[in-house]
Write a protein that holds these residues in place. Structure first.
Motif, PDB file in Angstrom:
ATOM      1  N   GLU A  23       0.828  -1.209   0.000  1.00 36.11           N
ATOM      2  CA  GLU A  23       0.000   0.000   0.000  1.00 36.11           C
ATOM      3  C   GLU A  23       0.861   1.257   0.000  1.00 36.11           C
ATOM      4  OE1 GLU A  23      -3.320   2.482   0.021  1.00 36.11           O
ATOM      5  OE2 GLU A  23      -3.058   0.366  -0.510  1.00 36.11           O
ATOM      6  N   ILE A  24       1.978   1.235   0.699  1.00 32.71           N
ATOM      7  CA  ILE A  24       2.893   2.380   0.675  1.00 32.71           C
ATOM      8  C   ILE A  24       3.422   2.602  -0.740  1.00 32.71           C
ATOM      9  CG2 ILE A  24       5.094   3.290   1.520  1.00 32.71           C
ATOM     10  CD1 ILE A  24       4.611   1.789   4.131  1.00 32.71           C
ATOM     11  N   VAL A  25       3.765   1.516  -1.414  1.00 28.91           N
ATOM     12  CA  VAL A  25       4.233   1.623  -2.800  1.00 28.91           C
ATOM     13  C   VAL A  25       3.153   2.252  -3.673  1.00 28.91           C
ATOM     14  CG1 VAL A  25       4.852   0.287  -4.855  1.00 28.91           C
ATOM     15  CG2 VAL A  25       5.893  -0.263  -2.658  1.00 28.91           C
ATOM     16  N   ARG A  26       1.913   1.776  -3.556  1.00 28.30           N
ATOM     17  CA  ARG A  26       0.818   2.334  -4.360  1.00 28.30           C
ATOM     18  C   ARG A  26       0.622   3.818  -4.072  1.00 28.30           C
ATOM     19  NH1 ARG A  26      -1.416  -2.914  -3.460  1.00 28.30           N
ATOM     20  NH2 ARG A  26      -2.368  -2.255  -1.495  1.00 28.30           N
ATOM     21  N   SER A  27       0.716   4.195  -2.814  1.00 29.59           N
ATOM     22  CA  SER A  27       0.519   5.603  -2.452  1.00 29.59           C
ATOM     23  C   SER A  27       1.638   6.481  -3.000  1.00 29.59           C
ATOM     24  CB  SER A  27       0.444   5.745  -0.926  1.00 29.59           C
ATOM     25  OG  SER A  27      -0.655   5.034  -0.406  1.00 29.59           O
ATOM     26  N   LEU A  28       2.868   5.993  -2.940  1.00 30.59           N
ATOM     27  CA  LEU A  28       3.985   6.781  -3.455  1.00 30.59           C
ATOM     28  C   LEU A  28       3.880   6.994  -4.961  1.00 30.59           C
ATOM     29  CD1 LEU A  28       6.999   5.313  -1.450  1.00 30.59           C
ATOM     30  CD2 LEU A  28       6.030   7.593  -1.243  1.00 30.59           C
ATOM     31  N   MET A  29       3.326   6.028  -5.672  1.00 34.61           N
ATOM     32  CA  MET A  29       3.220   6.160  -7.125  1.00 34.61           C
ATOM     33  C   MET A  29       1.951   6.899  -7.557  1.00 34.61           C
ATOM     34  SD  MET A  29       4.745   2.643  -8.749  1.00 34.61           S
ATOM     35  CE  MET A  29       3.603   1.584  -7.881  1.00 34.61           C
ATOM     36  N   SER A  30       0.946   6.972  -6.691  1.00 36.52           N
ATOM     37  CA  SER A  30      -0.332   7.563  -7.093  1.00 36.52           C
ATOM     38  C   SER A  30      -0.226   9.038  -7.412  1.00 36.52           C
ATOM     39  CB  SER A  30      -1.372   7.357  -5.987  1.00 36.52           C
ATOM     40  OG  SER A  30      -0.984   8.067  -4.805  1.00 36.52           O
ATOM     41  N   ASP A  31       0.728   9.723  -6.809  1.00 34.54           N
ATOM     42  CA  ASP A  31       0.862  11.164  -7.025  1.00 34.54           C
ATOM     43  C   ASP A  31       2.149  11.510  -7.768  1.00 34.54           C
ATOM     44  OD1 ASP A  31      -0.233  13.831  -6.524  1.00 34.54           O
ATOM     45  OD2 ASP A  31       1.531  14.147  -5.278  1.00 34.54           O
ATOM     46  N   ARG A  32       2.749  10.530  -8.378  1.00 34.13           N
ATOM     47  CA  ARG A  32       4.049  10.764  -9.006  1.00 34.13           C
ATOM     48  C   ARG A  32       3.946  11.351 -10.400  1.00 34.13           C
ATOM     49  NH1 ARG A  32       8.431   8.326  -7.129  1.00 34.13           N
ATOM     50  NH2 ARG A  32       9.266   7.718  -9.145  1.00 34.13           N
ATOM     51  N   ILE A  33       2.878  11.017 -11.118  1.00 32.27           N
ATOM     52  CA  ILE A  33       2.834  11.373 -12.534  1.00 32.27           C
ATOM     53  C   ILE A  33       2.099  12.692 -12.733  1.00 32.27           C
ATOM     54  CG2 ILE A  33       2.191  10.565 -14.821  1.00 32.27           C
ATOM     55  CD1 ILE A  33       4.307   8.909 -13.279  1.00 32.27           C
ATOM     56  N   LYS A  34       2.801  13.675 -13.234  1.00 32.29           N
ATOM     57  CA  LYS A  34       2.232  14.990 -13.491  1.00 32.29           C
ATOM     58  C   LYS A  34       2.328  15.297 -14.984  1.00 32.29           C
ATOM     59  CE  LYS A  34       1.606  15.879  -9.104  1.00 32.29           C
ATOM     60  NZ  LYS A  34       0.264  15.941  -8.521  1.00 32.29           N
TER      61      LYS A  34
END
Length: 361
Positions: free
Chosen positions: A93-104
């Motif tokens: 879940e930490i991995v998913r959260s870190l990637m959820s806001d990565r792409i701009k």
């Protein structure tokens, strides 16, 4: 920043970075990673122990001893084993959260569309000679970052369906992903694809529904340019046929000879006779794409496909810098925790490094 420094002087900055995207204590409780705080006072300390055992290279015994000496936690190595085994879903879940806001959105997107490179990497347990775990990943070309990573055991095959697809996405993958059902699924979700194929990967039809004569087309090709032909992927199990473009790119003579020698070596090793068509196909790169020819000419499709090397380099960084390919655990849940902790470290360090580079001097 190296991985060992995460446990010491850089720890507060590391936790602050992660806490911007996820409430560690709340999610640790919801995923039942931290049901009792005896010996481990909070979720931050549990994550610290996971990183110590994972990318920092400590054994369970060493991690427990280090935690005792530094005051991070007080528990035996067997208790640490249980804690980490119960934390694999939380680390995911930490991995998913870190990637959820990565792409701009950035100006490097192609024609306003998101290009995702799809690939996988294998991880083996100690002493194993085969694949025990797989990383299924999507790499966003515009931002130069992973946008999705999924960890599975060896029984889960490579597939375009592992990563979420949004309308307008362009997925680029190698021949292992050339599966009719997966390509149709991407198309039905509003995405497009550029996928390399082998001569037996897909059953192709002419637009009139008759079987497409691939080798007849190859034998009639006398030029060095790309051959671009409209075909259909044959329907299966009640699914509709999928219109695609088949792009054939002739390899240079040296590359053809090298590939033919590789095919011959593999045939000799496996002690089976080579199909003559395999030697003919070795002289070509064959790509199917759902992109429209007027917007994406054949040479542009080929150029986009060649960008696949960037996700391969990203995997090599995980292996050469964080040594994610040196798995130390046999227990399935402990192995997943070990792998996810490596990914957490990679994502957080990458984000912190990018922010430093983008800040004013």
């Amino acid at each position: 920043m190296d991985t060992i420094s995460l446990l010491a002087k850089d720890w507060n900055a590391f936790v602050a970075q992660i806490s911007r995207f996820i409430d560690l204590d709340a999610t640790a409780a919801s995923f039942k990673a931290l049901q009792r705080r005896r010996g481990v006072k909070d979720a931050s300390s549990l994550l610290r122990l996971g990183l110590g055992y994972g990318p920092c290279g400590l054994s369970l015994r060493q991690a427990a001893a280090w935690a005792e000496v530094t005051g991070v936690a007080s528990l035996a190595n067997t208790s640490l084993l249980d804690r980490l085994r119960n934390s694999s879903d939380w680390f995911a879940e930490i991995v998913r959260s870190l990637m959820s806001d990565r792409i701009k959105p950035t100006n490097s997107y192609y024609d306003g569309r998101t290009i995702k490179l799809i690939d996988g990497s294998s991880i083996s347990e100690p002493g194993s000679k085969g694949t025990d775990w797989r990383l299924h990943a999507a790499y966003d070309l515009g931002s130069g970052q992973f946008s999705h990573i999924k960890v599975t055991d060896q029984h889960t095959a490579e597939s375009l369906t592992h990563a979420p697809v949004q309308a307008g996405d362009i997925l680029i993958a190698d021949r292992g992903y050339a599966k009719a059902a997966d390509l149709l699924a991407v198309n039905q979700q509003g995405g497009d694809f550029i996928v390399r194929i082998g001569w037996r990967s897909l059953r192709l039809l002419n637009c009139d529904g008759k079987v497409f004569d691939l080798f007849g087309k190859l034998s009639s090709d006398s030029g060095d340019g790309a051959v671009d032909v409209s075909v259909m992927i044959a329907p299966r199990k009640g699914r509709p046929a999928l219109p695609v473009r088949l792009i054939l790119l002739k390899k240079p003579d040296g590359a053809t000879e090298q590939e033919q020698r590789r095919v011959e070596r593999r045939s000799n090793r496996n002690q089976h006779q080579i199909d003559p068509r395999t030697l003919i196909a070795a002289g070509y790169v064959m790509i199917v794409t759902s992109l429209a020819a007027d917007a994406f000419p054949a040479h542009e499709v080929a150029a986009l496909y060649r960008l696949r090397w960037q996700i391969e380099i990203a995997f090599k960084r995980l292996k050469s810098i964080l040594h994610i390919d040196r798995l130390r655990a046999y227990d399935p849940d402990l192995a997943k925790s070990w792998i996810y902790c490596h990914i957490i470290a990679a994502l957080a360090i990458d984000r912190m490094s990018q922010e430093i580079l983008e800040s004013s001097p």
